[in-house]
Structure formats: C-alpha cells, structure tokens
Design a protein around this motif. Structure first.
Motif, PDB file in Angstrom:
ATOM      1  N   ASP A 254       0.856  -1.148   0.002  1.00 38.53           N
ATOM      2  CA  ASP A 254      -0.095   0.096  -0.142  1.00 38.53           C
ATOM      3  C   ASP A 254       0.973   1.085  -0.019  1.00 38.53           C
ATOM      4  O   ASP A 254       0.358   2.324  -0.451  1.00 38.53           O
ATOM      5  CB  ASP A 254      -0.979   0.041   1.152  1.00 38.53           C
ATOM      6  N   TYR A 255       2.141   1.075   0.471  1.00 34.40           N
ATOM      7  CA  TYR A 255       2.811   2.357   0.672  1.00 34.40           C
ATOM      8  C   TYR A 255       4.204   2.063   0.361  1.00 34.40           C
ATOM      9  O   TYR A 255       4.690   0.862   0.592  1.00 34.40           O
ATOM     10  CB  TYR A 255       2.791   2.776   2.304  1.00 34.40           C
ATOM     11  N   ILE A 256       5.089   2.920   0.271  1.00 34.51           N
ATOM     12  CA  ILE A 256       6.674   2.593   0.153  1.00 34.51           C
ATOM     13  C   ILE A 256       7.297   3.485   1.020  1.00 34.51           C
ATOM     14  O   ILE A 256       7.156   4.743   1.199  1.00 34.51           O
ATOM     15  CB  ILE A 256       7.037   3.076  -1.167  1.00 34.51           C
TER      16      ILE A 256
ATOM     17  N   TYR B 138      17.724   4.729   0.821  1.00 37.09           N
ATOM     18  CA  TYR B 138      17.644   3.982  -0.665  1.00 37.09           C
ATOM     19  C   TYR B 138      18.320   5.251  -1.359  1.00 37.09           C
ATOM     20  O   TYR B 138      17.701   6.361  -1.440  1.00 37.09           O
ATOM     21  CB  TYR B 138      16.259   4.041  -1.060  1.00 37.09           C
ATOM     22  N   MET B 139      19.625   5.060  -1.665  1.00 38.12           N
ATOM     23  CA  MET B 139      20.438   6.006  -2.436  1.00 38.12           C
ATOM     24  C   MET B 139      20.169   6.221  -3.708  1.00 38.12           C
ATOM     25  O   MET B 139      21.293   6.009  -4.702  1.00 38.12           O
ATOM     26  CB  MET B 139      21.732   5.780  -2.019  1.00 38.12           C
ATOM     27  N   ARG B 140      19.008   6.056  -4.410  1.00 38.16           N
ATOM     28  CA  ARG B 140      18.589   6.467  -5.825  1.00 38.16           C
ATOM     29  C   ARG B 140      17.449   7.568  -5.794  1.00 38.16           C
ATOM     30  O   ARG B 140      16.713   7.395  -5.157  1.00 38.16           O
ATOM     31  CB  ARG B 140      18.044   4.925  -6.497  1.00 38.16           C
ATOM     32  N   VAL B 141      17.656   8.283  -6.851  1.00 39.67           N
ATOM     33  CA  VAL B 141      16.644   9.257  -7.064  1.00 39.67           C
ATOM     34  C   VAL B 141      15.482   8.833  -7.839  1.00 39.67           C
ATOM     35  O   VAL B 141      15.717   8.067  -8.846  1.00 39.67           O
ATOM     36  CB  VAL B 141      17.336  10.699  -7.821  1.00 39.67           C
ATOM     37  N   ILE B 142      14.223   8.695  -7.196  1.00 34.26           N
ATOM     38  CA  ILE B 142      13.021   8.131  -7.812  1.00 34.26           C
ATOM     39  C   ILE B 142      12.643   9.008  -9.129  1.00 34.26           C
ATOM     40  O   ILE B 142      12.589  10.374  -9.136  1.00 34.26           O
ATOM     41  CB  ILE B 142      11.978   7.915  -7.064  1.00 34.26           C
ATOM     42  N   THR B 143      12.239   8.518 -10.335  1.00 35.77           N
ATOM     43  CA  THR B 143      11.618   9.278 -11.162  1.00 35.77           C
ATOM     44  C   THR B 143      10.514   9.728 -11.108  1.00 35.77           C
ATOM     45  O   THR B 143       9.798   9.380 -10.430  1.00 35.77           O
ATOM     46  CB  THR B 143      11.604   8.300 -12.483  1.00 35.77           C
ATOM     47  N   ALA B 144      10.120  10.843 -11.814  1.00 37.83           N
ATOM     48  CA  ALA B 144       8.820  11.573 -11.653  1.00 37.83           C
ATOM     49  C   ALA B 144       7.622  10.756 -11.893  1.00 37.83           C
ATOM     50  O   ALA B 144       6.723  10.960 -11.250  1.00 37.83           O
ATOM     51  CB  ALA B 144       8.750  12.772 -12.647  1.00 37.83           C
ATOM     52  N   GLU B 145       7.673   9.795 -12.789  1.00 38.42           N
ATOM     53  CA  GLU B 145       6.762   8.800 -13.173  1.00 38.42           C
ATOM     54  C   GLU B 145       6.352   8.025 -11.957  1.00 38.42           C
ATOM     55  O   GLU B 145       5.019   7.863 -11.505  1.00 38.42           O
ATOM     56  CB  GLU B 145       7.092   8.084 -14.300  1.00 38.42           C
TER      57      GLU B 145
ATOM     58  N   TRP C 242       2.972   6.890  -7.120  1.00 41.27           N
ATOM     59  CA  TRP C 242       2.707   6.738  -5.698  1.00 41.27           C
ATOM     60  C   TRP C 242       2.353   7.914  -4.743  1.00 41.27           C
ATOM     61  O   TRP C 242       2.763   8.088  -3.575  1.00 41.27           O
ATOM     62  CB  TRP C 242       4.128   5.988  -4.972  1.00 41.27           C
ATOM     63  N   SER C 243       2.051   8.875  -5.338  1.00 41.01           N
ATOM     64  CA  SER C 243       1.722  10.157  -4.855  1.00 41.01           C
ATOM     65  C   SER C 243       0.935  10.171  -3.353  1.00 41.01           C
ATOM     66  O   SER C 243       0.008   9.401  -3.349  1.00 41.01           O
ATOM     67  CB  SER C 243       1.012  11.028  -5.739  1.00 41.01           C
ATOM     68  N   GLY C 244       1.518  10.491  -2.412  1.00 39.72           N
ATOM     69  CA  GLY C 244       0.791  10.708  -0.924  1.00 39.72           C
ATOM     70  C   GLY C 244       0.917   9.049  -0.523  1.00 39.72           C
ATOM     71  O   GLY C 244       0.643   8.922   0.678  1.00 39.72           O
ATOM     72  N   ARG C 245       1.754   8.321  -1.221  1.00 39.30           N
ATOM     73  CA  ARG C 245       2.068   6.780  -0.476  1.00 39.30           C
ATOM     74  C   ARG C 245       3.431   6.558  -0.529  1.00 39.30           C
ATOM     75  O   ARG C 245       3.854   5.438  -0.189  1.00 39.30           O
ATOM     76  CB  ARG C 245       1.227   5.824  -1.351  1.00 39.30           C
ATOM     77  N   MET C 246       4.171   7.504  -0.486  1.00 38.72           N
ATOM     78  CA  MET C 246       5.879   7.328  -0.504  1.00 38.72           C
ATOM     79  C   MET C 246       6.470   8.278   0.561  1.00 38.72           C
ATOM     80  O   MET C 246       6.341   9.411   0.230  1.00 38.72           O
ATOM     81  CB  MET C 246       6.410   7.337  -1.827  1.00 38.72           C
ATOM     82  N   LEU C 247       7.227   7.462   1.542  1.00 42.41           N
ATOM     83  CA  LEU C 247       7.655   8.441   2.617  1.00 42.41           C
ATOM     84  C   LEU C 247       9.246   8.399   2.631  1.00 42.41           C
ATOM     85  O   LEU C 247       9.707   7.225   1.908  1.00 42.41           O
ATOM     86  CB  LEU C 247       7.226   8.006   4.029  1.00 42.41           C
TER      87      LEU C 247
END
Length: 332
Positions: free
Chosen positions: A95-97, A102-109, A114-119
């Motif tokens: 449900d969430y991440i 985590y030493m990687r930049v997450i892509t915009a896509e 996961w907007s609102g579900r990634m902390l």
C-alpha cells in the motif's frame, strides 16, 4: 431522529502493507520492522528491496521472514531498473513505500504513481540542508541543532510535506560522524511513529473530521454546530440556518465513520446503498429522511467526490439568494 447511542463495535482495521527500499545496512528498515511486530502496530512490512544485492539489510530482513528483492542498478537504464523494482513492490501488494537509506533518485513517473503513499527519512531539519552532507553543513553553519525529518516524496528532492521531526543538539567538538550517530537514534524513534500515524489517518476520526470541516466551511455562509452530540454543518444564519451535513463516528452501533448528506430521493438513497455498499450506507433515523452515509474510513476515499456531495447537499437547503449566486458563478 435522536436515539440512544449504542456501544460501537471494535474497529477491525487491516494493517497497511509497507515495502521498504534500502541500499545499505537498513537500520531504519529494522526499526520499522520491529515496530511492526508490536501488537497495536497499524502496518506490516511485506517486502524489503534494494538496488544492492549485497546490502546487509537484506539478510536481516530475510532472517526475520520478510520477502526480499534485489536488483543491481549498474548497467541498467534508470527507467528499466525502477520498473523492475516497482513490479516487485506491486507483486507484494504494498500500500505504501518507505524509503530507508535508499540511495537512488526516484523518477517523476514513479513518484506520481505513488503520490501520497511514498515516505522518506532525511537527516536534517527540513527545509534546511536537502541532499547530502547534512550534518557537516549544519555544523559549518553554526546551528545549535541538527536532526531528522520524515516527509512525503515529491518530484523535487526532499521537498515534500514534512510529517514529523526530531531536533538533536549539536555539541561542542561534534564532527559529522559523531552527530550522525546521535541523529540515528532519533531516526529510529521517529520513523515508526510517523509511519504508524500516517497510515492510520484514514481511520482516525479527528483527521477525517478535520478534512470534512475544511470542505464544508469553504462553502458560502456555513458554520458548524453540534447536533445530538456530533458535529454538524449548517448554511444560513446562526438562528435560522439549516443542516446540510452531519459527521457520524460509529453512531448507533455501525462500524463506519461517515458523512451524512442529503440525497434527491429515497430511490436514489436505496440505489446507492444497494449498488455501492463499500462506499454508502443508510444511517439510522436520518436514512428515513433521505440522508445517505458516505463511508470515510475506507481505502481510496476520493475527497473531491466528498466535496461534491457536500456542495450538492448544501445547495439542497441553502437560501435561494446563495444558490443563485453559486449557479451564476458556475455558468460564468
């Protein structure tokens, strides 16, 4: 309409499923994992994934019976690596991440998906010192405190809404390493608490009422007034205003936290309850007058839809002078 309030049933709320992404030792992942083993924890860890197959945190997770996934990012295009990581997360039905070192930049896509579900947890008192070398920068600036923040992930680096912080005093003679060691203690306290609070907000009556209140009071000439001991919202003057919404927290023995609004007819009410029982219910007493209950304590509540229902119910009882103005604004 009023009646004796029965004792509500205990809430049986499924625990939120969390995928944790790490790149190293995974000490914050471990803090989340062991917090999830407490009897009242509102979340469980269903996957630990890493871009480094040799990350020590993977072995810790596996030893605790947690599913793991690892895929080295070297030699893979960023989009391809991220797609495979996300596929593993989706396969775990997360449900969430939670990003935990985590030493990687997450892509915009992916961030958008996961907007609102990634902390994420970041070792500074945001908005200060985004990015790297946070402790050295805080010391160099002469700050009295460093610290840690948990925030929502957005496309802009370390710029999402801050959900919680702990300040850690900078002591004379501190180096980046000595400060980092003390901040890590704070990280392990903060992340589990903030994550628990965040994933529980959809079952928290205070949080849900605050969201309803914001939407209801944004409508013209509205005010809040208690009705039979529960919050209600009226349009018009304090003396002659009419209720257009009621907030119901497990009233009359039902399991729902609901928002009661007016429908157009009993046929509409019955159809909503029959065809969408996961979203609507017929409330005691009010249902006989055509009010429907919108279930708020459920996954995936569309708050734009809640706002539309509030406006519709408001229009049903608002004075004509107000509805004419609203209609004119809509036409314009």
């Amino acid at each position: 309409m009023p009646g004796r309030r029965t004792i509500p049933p205990e809430r049986t709320v499924p625990r939120a499923r969390i995928a944790v992404l790490i790149s190293g030792t995974g000490s914050n992942m471990a803090a989340l994992l062991y917090a999830s083993r407490l009897s009242d924890a509102p979340f469980e860890i269903v996957l630990v994934a890493s871009n480094d197959p040799s990350a020590p945190g993977l072995a810790l997770a596996a030893a605790e019976g947690i599913a793991t996934f690892a895929l080295a990012h070297k030699g893979l295009p960023r989009a391809e690596h991220e797609a495979q990581m996300e596929a593993a997360i989706l396969a775990a039905d997360a449900d969430y991440i939670a990003l935990a070192g985590y030493m990687r930049v997450i892509t915009a896509e992916t961030v958008s998906h996961w907007s609102g579900r990634m902390l994420n947890i970041h070792p500074s008192l945001l908005p200060k010192y985004t990015g790297l070398d946070t402790h050295a920068r805080a010391i160099a600036a002469g700050d009295s405190h460093g610290g840690v923040s948990v925030h929502l992930v957005t496309e802009e680096l370390d710029a999402g809404e801050v959900l919680g912080q702990i300040a850690v005093a900078i002591q004379p003679g501190d180096t980046a390493d000595t400060l980092a060691r003390r901040v890590l203690f704070a990280e392990h306290q903060l992340y589990p608490r903030v994550l628990a609070d965040y994933v529980s907000r959809g079952n928290n009556p205070e949080h849900l009422l605050a969201r309803v209140r914001e939407l209801a009071l944004a409508l013209p000439e509205t005010h809040e007034r208690s009705s039979h001991g529960s919050p209600g919202f009226r349009v018009g003057s304090e003396k002659s205003g009419k209720f257009f919404a009621h907030f119901a927290d497990q009233h009359h023995g039902v399991e729902h936290i609901g928002l009661l609004v007016k429908t157009g007819s009993m046929d509409e009410l019955e159809n909503l309850v029959e065809t969408q029982p996961q979203a609507y219910y017929k409330p005691a007493y009010y249902g006989a007058s055509g009010w429907v209950g919108l279930i708020l304590n459920r996954p995936g509540v569309d708050w734009n839809h809640i706002g539309e229902w509030l406006e519709r119910s408001w229009r049903a009882v608002a004075p004509p002078r107000l509805t004419k103005l609203m209609n004119a604004a809509d036409d314009f």
